[in-house]
Design a protein around this motif. Structure first.
Motif, PDB file in Angstrom:
ATOM      1  N   LYS A   1       0.798  -1.230   0.000  1.00 44.34           N
ATOM      2  CA  LYS A   1       0.000   0.000   0.000  1.00 44.34           C
ATOM      3  C   LYS A   1       0.830   1.281   0.000  1.00 44.34           C
ATOM      4  CE  LYS A   1      -4.043  -1.994   2.325  1.00 44.34           C
ATOM      5  NZ  LYS A   1      -4.986  -1.843   3.459  1.00 44.34           N
ATOM      6  N   LYS A   2       2.089   1.205   0.414  1.00 47.14           N
ATOM      7  CA  LYS A   2       2.900   2.416   0.546  1.00 47.14           C
ATOM      8  C   LYS A   2       3.521   2.819  -0.790  1.00 47.14           C
ATOM      9  CE  LYS A   2       3.971   1.481   5.410  1.00 47.14           C
ATOM     10  NZ  LYS A   2       5.052   1.302   6.409  1.00 47.14           N
ATOM     11  N   THR A   3       4.286   3.943  -0.765  1.00 48.91           N
ATOM     12  CA  THR A   3       4.880   4.492  -1.986  1.00 48.91           C
ATOM     13  C   THR A   3       6.388   4.630  -1.829  1.00 48.91           C
ATOM     14  OG1 THR A   3       2.876   5.822  -2.293  1.00 48.91           O
ATOM     15  CG2 THR A   3       4.781   6.373  -3.668  1.00 48.91           C
ATOM     16  N   ASP A   4       7.138   4.203  -2.851  1.00 45.27           N
ATOM     17  CA  ASP A   4       8.580   4.424  -2.888  1.00 45.27           C
ATOM     18  C   ASP A   4       8.982   4.688  -4.332  1.00 45.27           C
ATOM     19  OD1 ASP A   4      11.356   4.414  -2.799  1.00 45.27           O
ATOM     20  OD2 ASP A   4      11.467   2.808  -1.311  1.00 45.27           O
ATOM     21  N   LEU A   5       8.958   5.967  -4.715  1.00 44.98           N
ATOM     22  CA  LEU A   5       9.296   6.345  -6.085  1.00 44.98           C
ATOM     23  C   LEU A   5      10.768   6.098  -6.392  1.00 44.98           C
ATOM     24  CD1 LEU A   5       7.046   9.436  -6.051  1.00 44.98           C
ATOM     25  CD2 LEU A   5       7.201   8.032  -8.096  1.00 44.98           C
ATOM     26  N   GLY A   6      11.624   6.264  -5.380  1.00 45.60           N
ATOM     27  CA  GLY A   6      13.044   6.027  -5.583  1.00 45.60           C
ATOM     28  C   GLY A   6      13.327   4.611  -6.039  1.00 45.60           C
ATOM     29  N   LYS A   7      12.633   3.659  -5.441  1.00 43.18           N
ATOM     30  CA  LYS A   7      12.810   2.249  -5.822  1.00 43.18           C
ATOM     31  C   LYS A   7      12.334   2.019  -7.260  1.00 43.18           C
ATOM     32  CE  LYS A   7      12.525  -0.759  -2.614  1.00 43.18           C
ATOM     33  NZ  LYS A   7      12.082  -1.649  -1.505  1.00 43.18           N
ATOM     34  N   ALA A   8      11.255   2.690  -7.648  1.00 38.57           N
ATOM     35  CA  ALA A   8      10.749   2.555  -9.018  1.00 38.57           C
ATOM     36  C   ALA A   8      11.762   3.103 -10.024  1.00 38.57           C
ATOM     37  CB  ALA A   8       9.412   3.288  -9.156  1.00 38.57           C
ATOM     38  N   PHE A   9      12.343   4.268  -9.718  1.00 41.77           N
ATOM     39  CA  PHE A   9      13.350   4.846 -10.618  1.00 41.77           C
ATOM     40  C   PHE A   9      14.576   3.943 -10.725  1.00 41.77           C
ATOM     41  CE2 PHE A   9      11.333   9.120  -9.677  1.00 41.77           C
ATOM     42  CZ  PHE A   9      10.863   9.297 -10.965  1.00 41.77           C
ATOM     43  N   LYS A  10      15.007   3.392  -9.598  1.00 41.24           N
ATOM     44  CA  LYS A  10      16.181   2.515  -9.621  1.00 41.24           C
ATOM     45  C   LYS A  10      15.929   1.282 -10.481  1.00 41.24           C
ATOM     46  CE  LYS A  10      19.526   0.051  -6.742  1.00 41.24           C
ATOM     47  NZ  LYS A  10      19.580  -1.080  -7.701  1.00 41.24           N
ATOM     48  N   TYR A  11      14.765   0.675 -10.334  1.00 44.44           N
ATOM     49  CA  TYR A  11      14.433  -0.513 -11.116  1.00 44.44           C
ATOM     50  C   TYR A  11      14.405  -0.176 -12.607  1.00 44.44           C
ATOM     51  CZ  TYR A  11      12.140  -4.936 -12.284  1.00 44.44           C
ATOM     52  OH  TYR A  11      11.843  -6.172 -12.807  1.00 44.44           O
ATOM     53  N   MET A  12      13.836   0.973 -12.934  1.00 39.21           N
ATOM     54  CA  MET A  12      13.772   1.394 -14.331  1.00 39.21           C
ATOM     55  C   MET A  12      15.173   1.607 -14.900  1.00 39.21           C
ATOM     56  SD  MET A  12      12.323   4.897 -15.971  1.00 39.21           S
ATOM     57  CE  MET A  12      13.848   5.710 -15.492  1.00 39.21           C
ATOM     58  N   ILE A  13      16.043   2.250 -14.127  1.00 34.56           N
ATOM     59  CA  ILE A  13      17.424   2.485 -14.563  1.00 34.56           C
ATOM     60  C   ILE A  13      18.116   1.157 -14.866  1.00 34.56           C
ATOM     61  CG2 ILE A  13      19.689   3.316 -13.811  1.00 34.56           C
ATOM     62  CD1 ILE A  13      18.070   5.385 -12.067  1.00 34.56           C
ATOM     63  N   ASP A  14      17.899   0.176 -14.016  1.00 32.70           N
ATOM     64  CA  ASP A  14      18.534  -1.133 -14.190  1.00 32.70           C
ATOM     65  C   ASP A  14      17.962  -1.892 -15.390  1.00 32.70           C
ATOM     66  OD1 ASP A  14      20.059  -0.647 -11.951  1.00 32.70           O
ATOM     67  OD2 ASP A  14      18.751  -1.784 -10.589  1.00 32.70           O
ATOM     68  N   MET A  15      16.660  -1.718 -15.675  1.00 36.10           N
ATOM     69  CA  MET A  15      15.999  -2.512 -16.718  1.00 36.10           C
ATOM     70  C   MET A  15      16.121  -1.902 -18.115  1.00 36.10           C
ATOM     71  SD  MET A  15      14.879  -5.202 -15.250  1.00 36.10           S
ATOM     72  CE  MET A  15      13.793  -5.887 -16.496  1.00 36.10           C
ATOM     73  N   LEU A  16      16.076  -0.582 -18.214  1.00 38.40           N
ATOM     74  CA  LEU A  16      16.096   0.062 -19.533  1.00 38.40           C
ATOM     75  C   LEU A  16      17.515   0.473 -19.903  1.00 38.40           C
ATOM     76  CD1 LEU A  16      12.938   2.381 -19.402  1.00 38.40           C
ATOM     77  CD2 LEU A  16      13.156   0.120 -20.453  1.00 38.40           C
ATOM     78  N   LYS A  17      18.077  -0.212 -20.874  1.00 37.23           N
ATOM     79  CA  LYS A  17      19.464   0.051 -21.269  1.00 37.23           C
ATOM     80  C   LYS A  17      19.566   1.174 -22.302  1.00 37.23           C
ATOM     81  CE  LYS A  17      20.647  -3.200 -18.530  1.00 37.23           C
ATOM     82  NZ  LYS A  17      21.126  -2.800 -17.180  1.00 37.23           N
ATOM     83  N   LYS A  18      18.503   1.374 -23.099  1.00 29.36           N
ATOM     84  CA  LYS A  18      18.509   2.432 -24.101  1.00 29.36           C
ATOM     85  C   LYS A  18      17.604   3.576 -23.645  1.00 29.36           C
ATOM     86  CE  LYS A  18      19.381  -0.599 -28.058  1.00 29.36           C
ATOM     87  NZ  LYS A  18      18.881  -1.070 -29.381  1.00 29.36           N
ATOM     88  N   LYS A  19      17.856   4.742 -24.205  1.00 28.81           N
ATOM     89  CA  LYS A  19      17.070   5.925 -23.836  1.00 28.81           C
ATOM     90  C   LYS A  19      15.592   5.704 -24.127  1.00 28.81           C
ATOM     91  CE  LYS A  19      16.612  10.898 -24.505  1.00 28.81           C
ATOM     92  NZ  LYS A  19      17.146  12.119 -25.150  1.00 28.81           N
TER      93      LYS A  19
END
Length: 287
Positions: free
Chosen positions: A157-175
């Motif tokens: 139920k809680k929010t952690d935008l930092g974790k979402a950004f980190k996961y995205m950085i790790d998963m998306l290799k191209k712009k």
């Protein structure tokens, strides 16, 4: 939700948002988000006003008159939708709930990207990564994304935008073009947003309800925090309580503005009873 009801709701959202993306946002999206680069298309005779740097000297020498190279923009892009599914988004007092508006905006953006033959991916997050759908093309893929937005039941139920950004950085290799749809009731993501914005084209879309901005005078009431589940008694008639609430709310909004400005990212606000169509169009035109 039963399959029949789900399909009916998916179809309803598709009809509404696809019409918007086809008739309203197609050209604006194309103009606002450029391709990765330019690819050679053909040569043609030089015309007055052409950039002399584009002259193809080999062809010019062969035909004894100037020819220029013609380039086309590489249009294929990747759009990533980061959607907040924490409990605070299941709130609304007027026209609609925040999560319903977020779903419609996400669907409109997805169909706009599909019209330009771009790939679309989806990440649903709370204080954990709830679901990740890798970017792909096509209508059926967009419909799957819409289905998940409608029926997905988050584990947290809680929010952690930092974790979402980190996961995205790790998963998306191209712009990628990244839209983050949330009420942004979090103040711990500035650093990760800066890192993400160095590589990706990030836009934050803050969806909120008018009633979140200030407390109504209802006397002594029991309230529950949607994300923690904690109950508290609050005297909403006290000026000090109202001031404290408004300050906390304003601090979070200011943090949102500051974090996105400092990272060089785009941002926009959309209240649930406002037209997100006008908001998106204005944002695209500003770019």
């Amino acid at each position: 939700m039963e399959t029949k009801d789900l399909l009916k709701k998916v179809r309803k959202i598709e009809i509404k948002t696809r019409r918007l993306s086809d008739n309203v946002f197609g050209g604006e999206y194309h103009s606002a988000f450029k391709g990765r680069g330019m690819t050679f298309s053909e040569v043609r005779q030089y015309q007055f006003g052409d950039d002399v740097r584009s002259i193809d000297w080999n062809v010019t020498a062969r035909y004894n008159e100037p020819f220029v190279k013609v380039f086309e923009e590489e249009r294929e892009l990747t759009m990533m939708l980061l959607v907040d599914v924490s409990a605070s988004n299941s709130f609304g007092t007027k026209a609609d709930f925040k999560d319903n508006i977020i779903t419609e905006i996400a669907a409109t953006l997805a169909f706009s990207a599909t019209k330009n033959n771009d790939k679309i991916g989806l990440m649903l997050f709370s204080d954990q990564i709830e679901l990740y759908i890798p970017p792909k093309k096509g209508r059926s893929h967009v419909l799957r994304i819409i289905r998940e937005l409608i029926e997905f039941k988050p584990q947290n139920k809680k929010t952690d935008l930092g974790k979402a950004f980190k996961y995205m950085i790790d998963m998306l290799k191209k712009k990628a073009i990244v839209f983050v749809l949330s009420d942004f009731m979090d103040d711990t993501y500035e650093h990760k947003l800066k890192i993400a914005a160095k590589k990706h084209d990030v836009t934050g879309i803050r969806v909120y309800d008018e009633r979140e901005e200030s407390l109504p005078s209802l006397g002594l009431i029991q309230v529950q925090d949607a994300e923690t589940g904690a109950f508290n008694w609050v005297n909403t008639s006290l000026a000090s309580v109202k001031e404290t609430y408004q300050k906390q709310y304003r601090d979070q909004v200011d943090y949102f503005y500051r974090a996105f400005r400092l990272s060089g990212s785009g941002y926009m606000n959309c209240r649930v009873d406002e037209s997100y169509v006008k908001k998106l169009l204005a944002y695209f035109k500003r770019r």
